[in-house]
Design an enzyme around this catalytic site. Structure first.
Site, PDB file in Angstrom:
ATOM      1  CD  GLU A  82      -6.671   2.569   1.171  1.00 33.72           C
ATOM      2  OE1 GLU A  82      -6.883   2.942   2.351  1.00 33.72           O
ATOM      3  OE2 GLU A  82      -7.202   1.547   0.680  1.00 33.72           O
ATOM      4  CG  ASP A  99      -6.156  -3.420   2.005  1.00 27.24           C
ATOM      5  OD1 ASP A  99      -6.055  -3.348   3.240  1.00 27.24           O
ATOM      6  OD2 ASP A  99      -6.522  -2.453   1.311  1.00 27.24           O
TER       7      ASP A  99
HETATM    8  N1  ADE Z   1      -9.913  -1.131   6.640  1.00 31.63           N
HETATM    9  C1  ADE Z   1     -10.002  -2.250   5.921  1.00 31.63           C
HETATM   10  N2  ADE Z   1      -9.477  -2.073   4.711  1.00 31.63           N
HETATM   11  C2  ADE Z   1      -9.021  -0.803   4.659  1.00 31.63           C
HETATM   12  C3  ADE Z   1      -8.355  -0.024   3.688  1.00 31.63           C
HETATM   13  N3  ADE Z   1      -8.049  -0.507   2.474  1.00 31.63           N
HETATM   14  N4  ADE Z   1      -8.064   1.244   3.996  1.00 31.63           N
HETATM   15  C4  ADE Z   1      -8.372   1.748   5.178  1.00 31.63           C
HETATM   16  N5  ADE Z   1      -8.981   1.050   6.132  1.00 31.63           N
HETATM   17  C5  ADE Z   1      -9.297  -0.213   5.886  1.00 31.63           C
HETATM   18 ZN    ZN Z   2      -5.491  -1.802   4.716  1.00 35.98          ZN
END
Ligand code: ADE
Ligand code: ZN
Length: 324
Positions: free
Chosen positions: A197, A275
């Site tokens: 990410e 998300d």
């Molecule tokens: N917890 C909630 N949203 C998240 C994200 N986008 N990345 C990592 N952990 C998370």
């Molecule tokens: Zn996530």
């Protein structure tokens, strides 16, 4: 296109239940539980949702979750999300929950999962949708804490479709949890993980090789490593991409800068997901619309996201056939 997206039966594979906490419900629960919030009203909460990066979001997100104390709170949170996405024509959703966010504050594991599961059953009956629950370990906490969480989850094993890994990625590589995920596999769970990410392609490799994940959550940083992109394409492993989240957390400056076209061009197995929709400005329809508009995607491409999600969902073959 908006009408088409609304009417498309959709499948979501990447949503954090704690990330569906809308400011209105946050205030309602704060009042019900006598929790003091650091904001005077709903508008100022929303106004605070301007993030620099993942960590700046997580600080607010964990603070918001402090209003969740009783079984009914977890029910209300989950039910509100499911009712909302049922109205968006989401027919199946697999939701992450972070038990440690709550157990660290003294809320029992059984309270958390009990409320969530009761809401899932009621929403399934009310809307004809199907649901799955994915337990995530917080990667910025210790290996020992993850082991404790796994132990607490064991009696609920049949109600958990997979185990994942989330929270602050940088500095917390998948290999930190190698031993825990050995146990997870031994317990017969399926495995996913947030990787790439914000973190480097190497974290995606570790998720594949060490955690042996069946899906990569986010994974957008893979384009920094062309060999990895080839490997992901050849394996057909699903990436659960969250476009609005990536822009809100400044992984990409604007939606036009998102690498979704590059991922599609490389032949990757892509799904579109929300998300933390209460924090990032939209649920499934908003995410689909955002990418459709930014990249002029046609209906077949959007249908393809859903088909990929159905194929990658942790469901029985009867349900998969019914969804296709
Ligand atoms: N917890 C909630 N949203 C998240 C994200 N986008 N990345 C990592 N952990 C998370
Ligand atoms: Zn996530």
């Amino acid at each position: 296109m908006r009408d088409f997206i609304q009417s498309l039966p959709k499948v979501e594979l990447h949503v954090h239940l704690e990330g569906t906490l809308e400011p209105e419900l946050m205030f309602q629960l704060a009042e019900r539980n006598g929790v003091k919030l650091p904001f005077p009203d709903v508008e100022s909460v929303r106004a605070a949702y301007e993030f620099e990066d993942l960590q700046s979001f997580l600080n607010l997100y964990y603070n918001g979750a402090c209003v969740l104390l009783e079984e009914q709170d977890f029910y209300d949170l989950t039910r509100a999300y499911l009712d909302r996405v049922a109205a968006e024509n989401v027919v199946h959703t697999e939701m992450f929950f972070d038990p440690q966010t709550h157990t660290e504050r003294g809320v029992p594991f059984d309270t958390v999962i009990g409320g969530i599961l009761r809401a899932c059953r009621d929403a399934e009956a009310a809307h004809g949708m199907s649901t799955g629950l994915i337990l995530c370990f917080l990667r910025d906490l210790s290996e020992a804490s993850a082991f404790d969480t796994l132990e607490a989850a064991m009696p609920w094993r049949e109600h958990i479709v997979a185990i994942g890994l989330d929270s602050a990625e940088t500095g917390h590589p998948p290999e930190k949890f190698a031993r825990v995920f050995e146990e997870v596999h031994n317990g017969g769970f399926r495995v996913v993980a947030h990787a790439g990410e914000e973190g480097p392609p190497e974290y995606i490799r570790q998720a594949l090789d060490i955690l042996r994940v069946e899906r990569v959550d986010h994974g957008v940083q893979c384009t920094g490593d062309p060999e990895l992109v080839k490997r992901l394409a050849a394996s057909g492993i699903c990436l659960t991409v969250c476009p609005l989240a990536n822009v809100k957390l400044r992984v990409f400056d604007t939606m036009d800068d998102h690498n979704l076209p590059q991922l599609l061009q490389a032949g990757l197995n892509i799904t579109v997901n929300s998300d933390d929709p209460a924090y990032f400005g939209g649920y499934m329809n908003a995410n689909m619309t955002a990418v459709a508009e930014a990249f002029d995607l046609d209906r077949e491409t959007l249908r393809g996201f859903t088909r990929n999600a159905i194929d990658a969902a942790f469901i029985g073959e009867d349900r998969r056939r019914a969804l296709h």
